[in-house]
Scaffold this active site. Structure first.
Site, PDB file in Angstrom:
ATOM      1  N   GLY A 177       2.299   5.653   3.298  1.00  0.00           N
ATOM      2  CA  GLY A 177       3.396   5.936   4.220  1.00  0.00           C
ATOM      3  C   GLY A 177       4.651   6.445   3.536  1.00  0.00           C
ATOM      4  O   GLY A 177       5.713   6.532   4.154  1.00  0.00           O
TER       5      GLY A 177
ATOM      6  N   ASN B 106      -6.798   5.520  10.091  1.00  0.00           N
ATOM      7  CA  ASN B 106      -6.291   4.171  10.372  1.00  0.00           C
ATOM      8  C   ASN B 106      -5.028   4.332  11.215  1.00  0.00           C
ATOM      9  O   ASN B 106      -3.985   4.727  10.714  1.00  0.00           O
ATOM     10  CB  ASN B 106      -5.983   3.447   9.049  1.00  0.00           C
TER      11      ASN B 106
ATOM     12  N   HIS C  57      -6.519  -4.614   3.893  1.00  0.00           N
ATOM     13  CA  HIS C  57      -5.513  -3.550   3.818  1.00  0.00           C
ATOM     14  C   HIS C  57      -4.244  -4.125   3.182  1.00  0.00           C
ATOM     15  O   HIS C  57      -3.909  -5.299   3.422  1.00  0.00           O
ATOM     16  CB  HIS C  57      -5.213  -3.004   5.225  1.00  0.00           C
TER      17      HIS C  57
ATOM     18  N   SER D 152      -0.959   8.619   1.947  1.00  0.00           N
ATOM     19  CA  SER D 152      -0.345   9.927   2.202  1.00  0.00           C
ATOM     20  C   SER D 152      -1.326  11.084   2.047  1.00  0.00           C
ATOM     21  O   SER D 152      -0.953  12.166   1.618  1.00  0.00           O
ATOM     22  CB  SER D 152       0.891  10.134   1.319  1.00  0.00           C
TER      23      SER D 152
ATOM     24  N   LYS E   5      -3.311   2.081  12.498  1.00  0.00           N
ATOM     25  CA  LYS E   5      -2.380   0.951  12.347  1.00  0.00           C
ATOM     26  C   LYS E   5      -1.915   0.495  13.741  1.00  0.00           C
ATOM     27  O   LYS E   5      -2.696   0.596  14.697  1.00  0.00           O
ATOM     28  CB  LYS E   5      -1.225   1.334  11.419  1.00  0.00           C
TER      29      LYS E   5
ATOM     30  N   GLU F 100      -6.245   2.379  -2.214  1.00  0.00           N
ATOM     31  CA  GLU F 100      -4.977   2.757  -1.590  1.00  0.00           C
ATOM     32  C   GLU F 100      -3.821   2.232  -2.431  1.00  0.00           C
ATOM     33  O   GLU F 100      -3.419   1.067  -2.276  1.00  0.00           O
ATOM     34  CB  GLU F 100      -4.879   2.160  -0.185  1.00  0.00           C
TER      35      GLU F 100
ATOM     36  N   GLU G 121      -1.287  -3.898   3.925  1.00  0.00           N
ATOM     37  CA  GLU G 121      -0.328  -4.460   4.890  1.00  0.00           C
ATOM     38  C   GLU G 121      -0.752  -5.861   5.330  1.00  0.00           C
ATOM     39  O   GLU G 121       0.104  -6.699   5.636  1.00  0.00           O
ATOM     40  CB  GLU G 121      -0.183  -3.489   6.081  1.00  0.00           C
TER      41      GLU G 121
HETATM   42  P1  13P Z   1      -0.656   6.870   5.127  1.00  0.00           P
HETATM   43  O1  13P Z   1      -1.745   7.917   5.170  1.00  0.00           O
HETATM   44  O2  13P Z   1       0.228   6.892   6.317  1.00  0.00           O
HETATM   45  O3  13P Z   1       0.063   6.867   3.818  1.00  0.00           O
HETATM   46  O4  13P Z   1      -1.429   5.459   5.223  1.00  0.00           O
HETATM   47  C1  13P Z   1      -2.475   5.208   4.370  1.00  0.00           C
HETATM   48  C2  13P Z   1      -3.134   3.957   4.808  1.00  0.00           C
HETATM   49  O5  13P Z   1      -2.585   2.871   4.669  1.00  0.00           O
HETATM   50  C3  13P Z   1      -4.441   4.064   5.449  1.00  0.00           C
HETATM   51  O6  13P Z   1      -5.041   2.818   5.578  1.00  0.00           O
END
Ligand code: 13P
Length: 247
Positions: free
Chosen positions: A171, A8, A94, A209, A10, A165, A96
Site C-alpha cells: 500500500g 486481495n 497477512h 504495490s 481487503k 509480501e 495486516e
Molecule cells: P497493495 O497491492 O495495495 O500494496 O497490497 C498488497 C497486499 O497486501 C495484498 O495482500
C-alpha cells in the site's frame, strides 16, 4: 507452472461495487485463460461473489480463517464454513492480521493447518518490515515465518501457496525490485525444497504495490509464480492488465 493472480480486496466493497467490479473483470478476461485468477473478498461477500464469478474460471478466496474448528469464537469464520461454500483459497497470516490482530507464527501455522484439513488452500503470507530489512534480517524473518507453517502441516507442504509480501511495499507504492523479490523467493523455494520434493509445485506469489506497470518484470523472475494484488485489484482495468501479464 501456470501463474496465479489473486486480488486481495481487503476491507473494501459493497453489493453494488462488487457487482460492477466483478462484471468488468469477468468480461475483460483473456479469451483463453492460461493463468489462475482469484479474488479474496470480505467474508460477508463470499456468497455474492461466488454467484458473480460462476462459470468464469475466477476462484473466490477468503481473507482469513479461524484456527479453531467451531464453537464460542464470536466473529470468526471456520474452515468448515469455507468448505461448505466451496471456497477454494484463504489468505492466512497477512501482515495486516499479524500487525493489527496479533497473529503469531504459531497462530498462522494453526490456521494454515485448519484450512488444509478442510480442503481449502491456504495462501500463507510472509514478509519483513522496513526495520527488519534495514537490519539485514529479511531472510531470517521470512524463513522463521515459513518454518512455523512447514513444521505444522507436515506432508501437506506441497499443497500450500506462499505469498512474499514485504510489509514496506504494501500500500506504499514502493515495490520490491524484481531482483529483490526474486532473491527472497529463491530463499523460500530452497526452504521448501529442503522440506519436500515437490517444492516446484508450490506457487510463490509476490505482493506489495504490484500494478499494471511492474507486473511484467516481476512475473518474469524465475521463482515468482504470480501475484497477490491489493489496491490494483479494486480497479478492473489494472487488475486485468496484471492478469494479461501473467497469462
Ligand atoms: P497493495 O497491492 O495495495 O500494496 O497490497 C498488497 C497486499 O497486501 C495484498 O495482500
Amino acid at each position: 507452472m501456470k501463474k496465479l493472480i489473486v486480488g486481495n480486496w481487503k476491507m473494501n466493497g459493497s453489493l453494488q461495487t462488487n457487482a460492477d467490479l466483478v462484471s468488468d473483470v469477468v468480461q475483460g478476461l483473456p479469451a483463453s485463460l492460461n493463468c489462475g485468477v482469484g479474488v479474496a473478498v470480505p467474508a460477508v461477500y463470499v456468497a455474492q461473489v461466488q454467484a458473480l464469478v460462476q462459470g468464469s474460471g475466477v476462484a473466490v478466496a477468503a481473507q482469513d480463517v479461524s484456527q479453531h474448528e467451531k464453537g464460542a469464537y464470536t466473529g470468526e469464520t471456520s474452515a468448515s464454513m469455507l468448505q461448505d461454500l466451496g471456497v477454494r483459497y484463504t489468505l492466512v497470516g497477512h501482515s495486516e492480521r499479524r500487525q493489527y490482530h496479533g497473529e503469531t507464527d504459531a497462530v498462522v501455522a494453526a490456521k494454515a493447518q485448519a484450512a488444509l484439513a478442510k480442503g481449502v488452500t491456504p495462501i500463507v503470507c510472509v514478509g519483513e518490515t522496513l526495520a527488519e530489512r534495514e537490519a539485514g534480517q529479511t531472510e531470517q524473518v521470512v524463513k522463521r515465518q515459513l518454518a512455523a507453517v512447514i513444521h505444522q502441516v507436515g506432508h501437506c507442504i506441497s499443497e500450500l501457496v506462499v505469498a512474499y509480501e514485504p510489509v514496506w511495499a504494501i500500500g506504499t507504492g514502493k515495490t520490491a525490485s524484481p531482483e529483490q523479490a526474486q532473491a527472497v523467493h529463491a530463499v523460500l523455494r530452497a526452504q521448501l525444497a529442503a522440506a519436500t520434493e515437490h517444492a516446484g509445485r508450490v506457487p510463490l506469489l509476490y505482493g506489495g504495490s504490484m500494478n499494471a506497470a511492474n507486473a511484467v518484470p516481476l512475473l518474469s523472475q524465475a521463482d515468482i509464480d504470480g501475484g497477490l494484488v491489493g489496491g490494483a485489484s479494486l480497479k478492473a482495468a489494472d487488475f486485468l492488465q496484471i492478469i494479461a501479464a501473467a497469462n
